[in-house]
Structures are given as C-alpha cells and as structure tokens.
Design an enzyme around this catalytic site. Structure first.
Site, short mmCIF file in Angstrom:
data_model
loop_
_atom_site.label_atom_id
_atom_site.label_comp_id
_atom_site.label_asym_id
_atom_site.label_seq_id
_atom_site.Cartn_x
_atom_site.Cartn_y
_atom_site.Cartn_z
N ALA A 274 18.83 -23.74 35.00
CA ALA A 274 18.88 -24.78 33.75
C ALA A 274 17.62 -24.50 33.08
O ALA A 274 16.59 -23.95 33.19
CB ALA A 274 18.41 -26.28 34.46
N GLY A 276 20.04 -23.17 30.70
CA GLY A 276 21.09 -22.25 30.56
C GLY A 276 20.72 -21.28 29.45
O GLY A 276 21.67 -20.48 29.05
N ASP A 340 13.59 -17.45 37.80
CA ASP A 340 12.63 -18.12 36.79
C ASP A 340 12.00 -19.16 37.78
O ASP A 340 12.49 -20.40 37.74
CB ASP A 340 13.21 -18.66 35.54
CG ASP A 340 12.27 -19.10 34.49
OD1 ASP A 340 11.08 -19.20 34.94
OD2 ASP A 340 12.53 -19.68 33.68
N CYS A 397 6.20 -19.35 34.03
CA CYS A 397 5.68 -19.72 32.72
C CYS A 397 4.38 -20.58 33.05
O CYS A 397 3.91 -21.42 32.39
CB CYS A 397 6.34 -21.10 31.98
SG CYS A 397 6.62 -22.27 32.95
#
Length: 597
Positions: A274, A276, A340, A397
């Site tokens: 998510a 995407g 991620d 991140c």
C-alpha cells in the site's frame, strides 16, 4: 608663485572635504551615485566657460585642479571603505565572542518565554563555536556544556522532543544537523511518475504544459519522473491522471524499485504494497509480464492498491492480505522481494510533523523488532536457486540506525545472504560503525538519502543476494556436549523426553537406543545412591552379623549384585515408581546413563 604651490591648493580644498563628511543626510549609496555626476558637471562647466584667447596656463591649471579633485575623491572613497571595514570587523568581533549563559539565566529562561529570534541567533553562535571549538571556546567550559545548551535550544526552536534531537545529534555533525532540521520545515517538491504502459514522458509533459503546469524532468537518474513547480489545475484531478497516464509519487519511492530492477517474466513479491506506487512501477518495468504479488497486512489500505492498479492498467498483479511475518508459510519461491518495512517515519517529518514529539525510544525499538521479523520472512520467501533473481531490497523511510543498519546486520547473521551494490550512484554510504556498535563492513554498499542533500524524503535502501535456501542453525559450544544434545532432543521430540518420567517400558527402551554412552564416575555415584536408598537389605545384614555368619554375608552381597545385574530394568522401574513425585532433571540424567550401561 601661486600657480606652482600645489600644497596650498590642497589646503584650500581641505575644509570642503571635512564639511562633506559632516553632512549626515547623505547616505553611502547617494555618495557613490553623485560623485560621477559631479565630475561630469564640472567638465561641462569647463567646456562652456572656455573663451577664445584664454591662456594655455589657465587650461593647465584647470586640468591640474580636475586631477586634484579626482585624487581627493579617491582618497575619500578609500577612507570611507576603511571606516566600513572597521565597523564590519567590530561587529564580527562582537558576534564572535559567544559566552554560555549562567545557571541563573537558564533558570529564568525556563520560567519566562524567550524570543525565538534570540534563540536562533544563539544557536548559530553555538554551532560556530562547536565547529571551531579549540579556537573559540570559553576558558573553563567543556564541549558537553555547549552541546547541552544547543540541545535545549533546538528543542525549543524547532519543537522536537529531547530524545529525537539527541538521536539526530548522534547521526549528523552539528553544522549538518541545522541544515537537516531546516529542510524538514519545507515541503518536498511534488513529483509524478510517468506510466509507460500508457504514454511516454515527453508526451505527458507536453500535455500538462498545455494545461498550465510548470514542470521539469526529475533528474538524470530517473527516466520517468517529473517535478511539478506550479500548476493552474489540480494535479490529482486532471484527465491525464484519471486515465492512468501518471502516478503521484515521491522521488524517494522510485529508488527501491530501481535497486530491485525486476525483469520480465519473473515472480515478484511486494510485502507491504500500500498504496501501490512501487507495485505499479514494478509492473511497468516488467511490461505486464510475469506475476507480482502485492501483499499488505492492513485490509483498508489495500483498497488504494486495487484502485491504482485498475487505473494504471496493471494486469499481472495479485493482491492478498496476510501478515508479512507468516508469509513464507503461505507462498514462497519468488525471484525478487521488495520489503518497504513500516518504520518510525523520521525521514518524512515534512509530511508528518507529529513525529517531532510523538516518537520515543520504545517506538523505535518496537519498529526495529518488527522489521527484524519481516526481513527474515522476506529472505525465506526468496528462491536462492532462481536463474535471474534471488534478490531482496530492504528500505525504510527512517534515518534511525536502529531501523536500518542494525536490522540488515541482524539478517546477515541469521541467514545465508550478502549485500550487493544497489545500482544507485548517488546518496551517502550506510554506517559501518555508530557509537559503540560495529556493523558488517559490506554495509557501505547500502545507501542513505537526506532532505537537505538530495531534496527528497529521508530514505534507506539496501540490496541483499540470497546464497542458499537452507536456514543456518547456531550450534552451542562443544565444551558442554550433554547439554547441547539434551537441548536438541527436547526441541525435536519434547513429548518423548518428558515421558520417561512417567516410567513406561517403551520409553525406557527408546532411551536405551539413544544413549550417549556411560561415564564411570557417574555410575559409581549412582551405585552409591542406590545402595543408600535400599535400606531393607541392610537390616538383614545386621541380623546375620549378630549370628556371626560372616561368610554368608559375602555370599548374600554377591547374590544381590548378580541379581541386580540380571533384573536391571525391573529395579529401575521400581526406583522410578518410588521417586516419581520428587525426581529432578539431574537424577533423570544419571538414571538414563545407568540404564544405557
């Protein structure tokens, strides 16, 4: 005689120069602007006042006077410049001498609100002293005192909690830290990614320019990115966006997909897909061939993945909702995996200012623990025997070392993997040492990206190559072989290791087969214990001593010994039944060795 006396001429002009200096109404700019005009006016007067029949001596005198005027003007300019330099130097000396505030002043600052401009100036002075500490420090003051003041000022001025500022001061040098904090106060530029499944970047850029969008290519490192400076129409509602010609995506999100470099016809897993953006980027690089499994643990966030996949025309994606830690049990054997991982978000403070005060050490360690579990399951999902792949890209991140280098170093120790170059020729190298920690030297191949240096969100990217599908097992040291063997048996067959305590014949036989061999010292101790436990034969022996039959005593002992050897299993069974409730682990081990003999 008056013509030849040049000093007298200068003396006459002296009072005029002083009077000009004493005028306070003229500014420096007006002086520089009026001086050439005055020169031009004087030359014009000289030409108009010229009459025929004038002496050559008078012309020479006027020329000399003009030369003297120019020299005087140059002298005035030099004097003004010297005065300006003196004032600048004096101001610089005043700012250079930075002194730490006393404890009483610091206490007052805590009670009274301080001007932010004053705090900002003090931060700049403090950073300057710390950058040239040996030259500019105050006598008798240590570096820790300056750092403590800087930490409190940064928390006040930029609205961070003390934990996060302390972590950032460990990661960045002091001068670079201010640039990082300032960059977090500015929004990153809006970037879009061209969907090459439907259009080309040149055609998309021309269509958006016609709609009044000011844009440029993102950079030489990306062939599909565009950066938007200004737009007269909403970028997220143009016909080009609705038809799936581009995707709103941060520049830092391009990097992990570029590092993974999926090939056509491969099977790829996006473990946390998510919303995407990375999944659709992989699909356009694979040209809708092969298979992409887009997984996310949050079912609500998968709705955005479904919408973007349909809008962008992706046809090779499968969407599923599983916990990433359990994914190897569901499916495996992928050529490439992108992870991620969820993180603390310290690299995207410009998007989420709540990170400044909402994160503490417990949050960072909790994220790191989850990331370690996810990276192991991601490695287990990769097929090391893949002819084209066998790669994993791990990215976050976050800029915290606990969530990046520490996690990758943990994976290097737990699985048969190695770090390989990411293929990104910019960004900073990962840490191989941080404070008291030491990481694997190959972590230099990982890449870090910062807002103040690359003008994108803070990001970390590492690429791993899986060497073998077997999971390595850590063996315990050979100095304690019995404990390691018992530990393995208890892990493999816990039920059988516990059943001999209940004393069944089948359990005793199974233990006989797997015995490690006798030890003489333990047998001697155990024989002593069994002779102590059997107290009834001792009473018979005492009775025979009273009768004086010493020869019969010896015969009885020998018979008992032989009987013990013959009926070994039945005796052990009786002993286990008697001591069923109070038998511990050590006695069980001794009994096991005795039964083996």
């Amino acid at each position: 005689m008056g013509r030849k006396l040049d000093p007298t001429v200068k003396v006459k002009r002296g009072p005029g120069r002083k009077a000009r200096k004493q005028k306070g109404a003229e500014t420096e700019l007006s002086k520089f602007l009026l001086l050439p005009i005055e020169r031009a006016a004087r030359k014009q007067k000289k030409q108009t006042s010229k009459k025929p029949g004038s002496d050559d001596d008078e012309d020479e005198d006027e020329e000399e006077e003009d030369d003297d005027d120019e020299e005087d003007e140059k002298d005035d300019l030099k004097e003004d410049e010297e005065e300006e330099e003196d004032t600048v130097q004096a101001n610089f000396d005043e700012t250079e001498t930075f002194k730490l505030p006393a404890a009483a002043d610091r206490a007052k600052e805590g009670l009274l609100q301080m001007d932010l401009q004053t705090i900002h100036q003090r931060i700049r002075d403090n950073v300057d002293v710390l950058s040239h500490f040996s030259e500019k420090r105050e006598e008798g003051k240590e570096r820790s005192e300056y750092l403590s003041l800087l930490r409190s000022d940064l928390c006040t001025y930029y609205s961070y909690n003390e934990f996060l500022i302390s972590k950032l001061m460990d990661i960045f040098p002091v001068s670079e830290l201010i640039d990082f904090l300032e960059a977090n106060e500015i929004q990153r530029p809006v970037t879009i990614r061209t969907n090459t499944l439907k259009t080309r970047r040149r055609d998309l850029a021309q269509a958006l320019i016609n709609r009044g969008v000011n844009l440029d290519p993102l950079g030489k490192w990306s062939k599909v990115g565009l950066v938007i400076y200004d737009s007269s129409v909403p970028i997220g509602a143009t016909p080009e966006y609705l038809s799936g010609q581009y995707m709103l995506q941060g520049a830092s999100s391009f990097l992990p997909v570029m590092a993974l470099s999926p090939q056509e016809g491969e099977s790829v897993l996006d473990m946390s897909a998510a919303p995407g953006g990375k999944t659709t980027y992989m699909a356009q690089l694979m040209r809708n061939t092969g298979m992409i499994v887009a997984n996310d643990a949050n079912a609500d966030r998968l709705k955005s993945v479904v919408g973007n996949i349909h809008r962008l025309g992706v046809t090779n994606a499968v969407i599923c909702n599983y916990d990433g830690r359990q994914f190897p049990k569901v499916m495996g054997g992928f050529d490439r995996v992108l992870l991620d991982a969820p993180c603390s978000g310290t690299g995207v403070i410009s998007k989420d200012p709540g990170v400044k005060t909402g994160k503490d050490e417990a949050d960072v360690l909790r994220s790191a623990h989850l990331q370690k579990e996810l990276i192991l399951s991601a490695i287990d999902s990769v097929n090391a025997d893949s002819p084209t792949g066998g790669y994993l890209v791990y990215c976050t991140c976050s800029i915290m070392v606990e969530e990046n280098e520490w996690v990758v170093d943990y994976a290097l120790k737990k699985r048969n993997v190695k770090l390989v170059p990411t293929g990104l020729d910019f960004g900073k190298e990962g840490f191989i040492r941080f404070k008291e920690r030491r990481f694997h030297p190959s972590l230099k191949l990982s890449r870090r990206f910062y807002p103040h240096s690359q003008n994108m969100d803070g990001f970390f990217v590492a690429k791993l190559k899986k060497l073998s599908n077997t999971i390595p097992t850590q063996q315990k040291p050979a100095s304690t072989p019995e404990k390691s063997n018992m530990g393995k048996k208890q892990k493999l067959k816990p039920e059988k290791s516990e059943t001999p305590i209940i004393t069944k014949k089948a359990g005793v036989k199974s233990e006989n087969k797997k015995s490690d061999g006798p030890k003489k010292a333990k047998i001697a101790k155990l024989d002593g214990e069994t002779s102590k436990k059997s107290a009834k034969p001792n009473k018979k022996q005492k009775v025979k001593e009273l009768n004086g039959d010493s020869t019969k005593e010896v015969v009885i002992e020998k018979k008992k010994g032989s009987q013990f050897e013959k009926n070994n299993k039945t005796k052990n069974k009786n002993l286990l039944k008697k001591n069923k409730n109070r038998m511990g682990k050590n006695k069980f081990k001794k009994l096991k060795n005795m039964v083996g003999q």
